[in-house]
Design an enzyme around this catalytic site. Structure first.
Site, PDB file in Angstrom:
ATOM      1  N   ARG A 139     -17.181   2.758  27.975  1.00  0.00           N
ATOM      2  CA  ARG A 139     -17.357   3.954  28.814  1.00  0.00           C
ATOM      3  C   ARG A 139     -18.305   3.595  29.947  1.00  0.00           C
ATOM      4  NH1 ARG A 139     -18.959  10.199  27.578  1.00  0.00           N
ATOM      5  NH2 ARG A 139     -16.766  10.139  27.001  1.00  0.00           N
ATOM      6  N   HIS A 188      -9.644   9.224  31.691  1.00  0.00           N
ATOM      7  CA  HIS A 188     -10.206   9.502  30.355  1.00  0.00           C
ATOM      8  C   HIS A 188      -9.034   9.631  29.367  1.00  0.00           C
ATOM      9  CE1 HIS A 188     -13.013  10.499  27.377  1.00  0.00           C
ATOM     10  NE2 HIS A 188     -13.372  11.711  27.733  1.00  0.00           N
ATOM     11  N   GLN A 246      -9.161  11.269  25.755  1.00  0.00           N
ATOM     12  CA  GLN A 246      -9.286  12.737  25.795  1.00  0.00           C
ATOM     13  C   GLN A 246      -7.896  13.382  25.901  1.00  0.00           C
ATOM     14  OE1 GLN A 246     -12.277  14.830  25.855  1.00  0.00           O
ATOM     15  NE2 GLN A 246     -10.705  16.371  25.513  1.00  0.00           N
ATOM     16  N   ASP A 283     -13.094  21.658  33.537  1.00  0.00           N
ATOM     17  CA  ASP A 283     -14.083  20.607  33.258  1.00  0.00           C
ATOM     18  C   ASP A 283     -15.313  20.950  34.093  1.00  0.00           C
ATOM     19  OD1 ASP A 283     -15.386  18.204  32.633  1.00  0.00           O
ATOM     20  OD2 ASP A 283     -14.174  16.986  33.995  1.00  0.00           O
ATOM     21  N   CYS A 291     -12.625  19.725  28.046  1.00  0.00           N
ATOM     22  CA  CYS A 291     -12.940  18.458  27.365  1.00  0.00           C
ATOM     23  C   CYS A 291     -14.335  18.490  26.754  1.00  0.00           C
ATOM     24  CB  CYS A 291     -12.795  17.299  28.338  1.00  0.00           C
ATOM     25  SG  CYS A 291     -13.728  17.505  29.862  1.00  0.00           S
ATOM     26  N   ARG A 297     -10.345  14.651  18.948  1.00  0.00           N
ATOM     27  CA  ARG A 297     -10.754  13.373  19.551  1.00  0.00           C
ATOM     28  C   ARG A 297     -10.786  12.285  18.477  1.00  0.00           C
ATOM     29  NH1 ARG A 297     -13.660  13.001  23.989  1.00  0.00           N
ATOM     30  NH2 ARG A 297     -12.817  10.898  23.897  1.00  0.00           N
TER      31      ARG A 297
HETATM   32  N1  NVA Z   1     -15.505  14.818  34.235  1.00  0.00           N
HETATM   33  C1  NVA Z   1     -16.462  14.702  33.166  1.00  0.00           C
HETATM   34  C2  NVA Z   1     -15.772  14.526  31.863  1.00  0.00           C
HETATM   35  C3  NVA Z   1     -16.679  14.484  30.668  1.00  0.00           C
HETATM   36  C4  NVA Z   1     -15.941  14.278  29.382  1.00  0.00           C
HETATM   37  C5  NVA Z   1     -17.393  13.546  33.468  1.00  0.00           C
HETATM   38  O1  NVA Z   1     -16.925  12.483  33.869  1.00  0.00           O
HETATM   39  O2  NVA Z   1     -18.604  13.712  33.324  1.00  0.00           O
HETATM   40  N1   CP Z   2     -15.172  14.957  26.133  1.00  0.00           N
HETATM   41  C1   CP Z   2     -15.984  13.893  26.030  1.00  0.00           C
HETATM   42  O1   CP Z   2     -15.630  12.766  26.375  1.00  0.00           O
HETATM   43  O2   CP Z   2     -17.197  14.170  25.491  1.00  0.00           O
HETATM   44  P1   CP Z   2     -18.445  13.176  25.386  1.00  0.00           P
HETATM   45  O3   CP Z   2     -18.923  12.949  26.802  1.00  0.00           O
HETATM   46  O4   CP Z   2     -19.430  13.881  24.532  1.00  0.00           O
HETATM   47  O5   CP Z   2     -17.971  11.884  24.782  1.00  0.00           O
END
Ligand code: NVA
Ligand code: CP
Length: 327
Positions: free
Chosen positions: A106, A133, A136, A229, A270, A315
């Protein structure tokens, strides 16, 4: 279906049949988990979990899934490893390939996880980048399929910043699986033209449709799913909040908007979400701009149409399927 050895970097790289097989496997593993039937399909294997951004769901999903599959997992957080500071991605990939059977990453640019995959000898999983992602989306599709009993023909409306990881990845997932996808966003907040053209081609084959709109009430009119989101994603500067709130406020998911959709419409997110002032950022930003909630109001988030916690639980089952299928 043989997915052994495959990376999981975006859903673009998988056929409709392969994605469906992953969802079927996830449903089967979920049932086994609920019935307490052991499914240690990857006994003795190990996965490295690299997180250059924070996480609750994705990290826990990988760790619990690995444990259920009989695997070990090692968490490498944003600090404390050599990655990026003293060791390059190609070197990290080759070191971790000597010890692990898979690597999750990540972080920021998609190019980083792609470079990791290029140099690693083991499957690499994208646990979120700025652009995509994919794990997700598997959880989202499993949730929709469980709720409606089907995916093809379902109308999903994504509200908000559609140019970042979630909007882009949902567009791919919907195109691949035959859902009608609407991105409802301010101008310049839609997925880029190249990815959109690619998804239009896929949609032509699967019977999906892709529509962009900046009119929330019209966009959600026959929606089965309203998805949103956060308005400022991880890695974006704090200063952007002011402009983002001004642009995104008309796209907030609230009761009034939900009432414009079908009665059977569900709400998805998400997570994490700023639906109240019970978080540091939710409180600071909410108080500063005089808002009780940001991308979704608390009544919708907590209301009967919301499936966000089932979605979060999925998830784990879907990530487990990705590891079981590729190892
Ligand atoms: N768009 C958000 C998704 C988090 C799961 C981010 O990248 O922070
Ligand atoms: N939805 C998601 O990816 O959550 P986290 O950032 O907690 O992993």
């Amino acid at each position: 279906m043989n997915l052994k050895g495959r990376d999981f970097l975006t859903l673009r790289d998988f056929t409709t049949e392969e994605i469906t097989a992953l969802l079927d496997l996830a449903a089967d593993l979920k049932k086994k988990k609920q019935e307490q039937i052991p499914h240690r399909l990857c006994e003795g294997k190990n996965v490295a979990l690299i997180f250059e951004k924070t996480s609750t769901r994705t990290r826990c999903a990988f760790e619990v899934a690995a444990n259920d599959l009989g695997m070990g997992s090692t968490y490498l957080g944003p600090t404390g490893s050599q990655i990026g500071v003293k060791e390059s991605i190609p070197d990290t990939a080759r070191v971790l390939s000597q010890m692990f059977d898979a690597i999750e990453y990540r972080g920021f640019g998609q190019s980083i996880v792609e470079e990791l995959a290029e140099y690693a000898d083991v499957p690499v999983y994208n646990g979120l980048t700025d652009e995509f992602h994919p794990t997700q989306i598997l959880a989202d599709m499993l949730t929709i399929r469980e709720h409606f009993g089907k995916l093809a023909g379902i109308h999903l409306v994504y509200m908000g910043d559609a140019r970042f990881n979630m909007g882009r990845s949902l567009m791919i997932g919907c195109a691949k699986l035959g859902l009608n996808f609407t991105a409802c966003a301010p101008e310049n907040y839609f997925p880029d033209a190249a990815l959109t053209a690619e998804c239009q081609k896929i949609a032509a084959e699967t019977g999906a449709s892709i529509v962009f709109s900046s009119d929330p009430k019209t966009a959600v009119q026959d929606a089965d799913v309203i998805y949103t989101d956060i308005w400022v994603s991880m890695g974006e500067p704090e200063e952007i909040w002011e402009e983002r709130i001004r642009l995104m406020k008309p796209f907030q998911v609230n009761k009034e908007l939900m009432a414009c959709a079908k009665d059977t419409c569900i709400f998805m997110h998400c997570l994490p979400s700023y639906h109240d002032h019970n978080t540091k950022i939710g409180k600071e930003v909410g108080e500063k701009y005089g808002l009780d909630a940001l991308e979704v109001t608390d009544d919708v988030f907590e209301g009967p149409q919301s499936v966000v916690f089932e979605e979060a639980g999925n998830r784990m089952h879907t990530i487990k399927a990705v590891m079981a299928a590729t190892l």
